[in-house]
Enzyme design. Sequence first.
Site, mmCIF file in Angstrom:
data_model
loop_
_atom_site.group_PDB
_atom_site.id
_atom_site.type_symbol
_atom_site.label_atom_id
_atom_site.label_comp_id
_atom_site.label_asym_id
_atom_site.label_seq_id
_atom_site.Cartn_x
_atom_site.Cartn_y
_atom_site.Cartn_z
ATOM 1 N N LYS A 1 0.837 -1.195 0.000
ATOM 2 C CA LYS A 1 0.000 0.000 0.000
ATOM 3 C C LYS A 1 0.875 1.250 0.000
ATOM 4 C CE LYS A 1 -0.774 0.446 4.958
ATOM 5 N NZ LYS A 1 -0.264 1.741 5.280
ATOM 6 N N HIS B 1 -5.945 -1.889 7.281
ATOM 7 C CA HIS B 1 -5.775 -2.838 8.384
ATOM 8 C C HIS B 1 -7.070 -3.062 9.174
ATOM 9 C CE1 HIS B 1 -1.711 -2.217 7.306
ATOM 10 N NE2 HIS B 1 -1.434 -1.201 8.112
ATOM 11 N N ARG C 1 1.407 1.530 22.802
ATOM 12 C CA ARG C 1 1.361 0.825 21.536
ATOM 13 C C ARG C 1 0.653 -0.506 21.797
ATOM 14 N NH1 ARG C 1 6.484 -1.525 18.046
ATOM 15 N NH2 ARG C 1 5.304 -2.018 16.170
HETATM 16 C C1 BG6 Z 1 1.600 0.761 8.523
HETATM 17 C C2 BG6 Z 1 1.310 2.225 8.611
HETATM 18 O O1 BG6 Z 1 0.787 0.191 7.564
HETATM 19 O O2 BG6 Z 1 1.386 0.161 9.761
HETATM 20 C C3 BG6 Z 1 2.125 2.857 9.724
HETATM 21 O O3 BG6 Z 1 1.630 2.855 7.376
HETATM 22 C C4 BG6 Z 1 1.953 2.108 11.008
HETATM 23 O O4 BG6 Z 1 1.737 4.207 9.893
HETATM 24 C C5 BG6 Z 1 2.207 0.631 10.795
HETATM 25 O O5 BG6 Z 1 2.861 2.633 11.949
HETATM 26 C C6 BG6 Z 1 1.946 -0.163 12.035
HETATM 27 O O6 BG6 Z 1 2.339 -1.482 11.826
HETATM 28 P P1 BG6 Z 1 2.826 -2.384 13.025
HETATM 29 O O7 BG6 Z 1 3.090 -3.697 12.376
HETATM 30 O O8 BG6 Z 1 4.039 -1.732 13.590
HETATM 31 O O9 BG6 Z 1 1.692 -2.424 13.998
#
Ligand code: BG6
Length: 792
Positions: A174, A267, A365
Amino acid sequence: VWKMLTVAVCVALLGYLQAQELQGHVSIILMGATGDLAKKYLWQALFQLYLDEAGKGHSFSFHGAALTAPKQGQELMTKALESLSCPQDMTHSQCVELKGQFLRLSQYRQLKTAEDYRTLSKDIEAQVQREGLREAGRIFYFSVPPFAYADIARNINSSCRPGPGTWLRVVLEKPFGHDHLSAQQLATELGSFFQEEEMYRVDHYLGKQAVAQILPFRDQNRQVLDRLWNRHHVERVEVIMKETVDAEGRTSFYEEYGVIRDTLQNHLTEILTLVAMELPREVNSSEAVLQHKLQAFRALRGLQRGSAVVGQYQTYSGQVRRELQKPDDFHSLTPTFAAVLVHVDNLRWEGVPFILMSGKALDERVGYVRVLFKNRAFCVQGERHGTSEQNPCLPRQVIFYIGHGELGHPAILVSRNLFRPALPTQSWTEVQDRPGLHLFGRPLSEYYAYRPVREQDAYSILLSHIFHRRKESFITTENLLASWVFWTPLLDSLDREVPRIYPGGAENGHLLDFEFSGGQLSFSQQQPEQLVPGPGSAPQPSDFQVLRTTYRESPLVSAWPEELISKLAEDIEATAVQAVRRFGEFHLALSGGSSPRALFQQLATGHYGFPWAHTHLWLVDERCVPLSDPESNFQGLQAHLLQHIRVPYYNIHPMPVHLHQRLCAEEDQGAQTYAREISALVANSSFDLVLLGMGTDGHTASLFPQSPAGLDGEQLVVLTESPLRPHQRMSLSLPLINRAKKVVVLVMGRMKREITMLVSRVGHEPKKWPISGVLPKSGQLVWYMDFEAFLG
Ligand code: BG6
């Protein structure tokens, strides 16, 4: 014994050689080999693929590619490869050996011109021949910005496809477009170079272990979940992705996309569909999964401006100014936080809120999907007595914990008072209790909790799926476009919205908390003083206190759209209650089109005192299309009102535009039939309330300028012609409208500004402006206009 052993070894060797021969050679070309994603995840995932597959009969070569010149590119790539790590259960010497093998198979090459692609193809063919191999296929991984897609795709298609009997797979990252239109354009362009089955669009969340387990979990626990996975038992579903990082260093991308395009459109939407879709019999069939997903998309209720709240962390605009060299007074409107309320309008999920939320610079997070069940138990005995584990009064939930957060790893959690889930024991194992750890308000011990036996990175999983042609964890073109169809209207409506500014991190406190009611979502706390001014010229309601309160000598109600709709809904309810009290029934004739949609939704969700059981619903006008057609006014009424309220079926009166397998044929006398139905049921053919709109050309109902039908005469219902498609219409006539006890005209939006001005000045000229002929004989006329229509 020796003889037998020799034979066995020979047979095994032959088998191995045959397998090698059969399975052939695979070339993997990683484009963007020195970029961030490659360094962080893709090389490691390719190494993992090599470890998993090399011993099983395939041979491999890995080509790191980029625009960078060969020498410098090779150096950068070597650096990225040095940091590869081996699985924990591997000895040091094994690791050194396998890494060495992998590095020998990996080479950098510059891919810039069509000639470079031709050379690559020739080199692969030469290598295969030289080593006496058979080519199986090629995987091209596009880890490059989307503007580079078309050129690369063209070059691969024209100069780098493998020969007959082999396969080609291209892997795309993407963003896949910016809105529906651009996604469609990109899809069409890619579709001219590749077959659908050759394309693997990555959504790396589909490779996250907890996400990948949603469908198998639903399948393996089908028996229990069949009863529970629906609106009768589920209170709400939360799909959450919180991040502590911000967008610094990525603002050139982020400024254009924002949080909704970056994470919700892909997502979170994918996760939503996995939870909401009907479970296919075969959860491993990518075709069945896709079809069920598409069905789920079709059931999603359209999003309105009020379905979302948006925010932006305080330092974001400064970062944009710095990174994109913007002037000092530049303030970005790009949201870095969004929460959206989604409804799935089908029998399984009607009324269940799905909350999607994602943001940068938040306090922690963590990512999860939480299905919270309703609790109807009442526990007489206090918690102090007895075991709490099976207590039916405690919250009951199923959580797919994607990772990070307090737990620190992916997991699947099921409240012990709900059921003991079945999970594949070879890949999921029970989590050891960690006393003191609370998740979602309850101690870990209150859940059946499982974690993956071997934690795997999403990209490793997806690369293995690509290699094995498992397409169910990728985004097909149809799936992608369905998602953009869903998100684009909200994105458009938020385009100029000023996001709420938040400080970032733990300091956000309760600033971003939100709540929902009546299909709308709003921040729980009042807007604090904004750190950034809104668009300077935006007028405030207080600016309009001295507005006149009549229009064309009839009462005028004007307000901002939301308030206007609330007032109108209240007024209609009051009229309905009064009519039912006096006459036992209420006859309401409704218009179609977009303006009344918000009204319908308001009536559907916020008016419990409305006497629907005694209300008859009529149509003011209808397009000559089948009632099931999305263009049909009745469809709009059905989608936004009827399916949410309880009106007796015999009180609903669609216009009979579809008779004898044809549409609005004079001979079928549909207009006369409707008129007879009105005369039979509505005393004096006088509706209690008629809701009209006003077109930019001054039309109302389906009575159009320069078209005399229905403007006067005896006929109550007429067939008319619209200048716009679909041309044929059925409409109440002006004389019938003017017999109503009350007529309400709802006018909204800037587009109506000019006609509003014009009609305010003209006299009674229905031939030119049919709306000017609306003048109830003994009833009342009230205008409802929003400020944009009224003031421009
Ligand atoms: C990505 C986004 O698709 O997913 C980012 O572009 C985001 O902005 C990331 O930080 C998060 O992915 P993960 O795997 O670190 O949760």
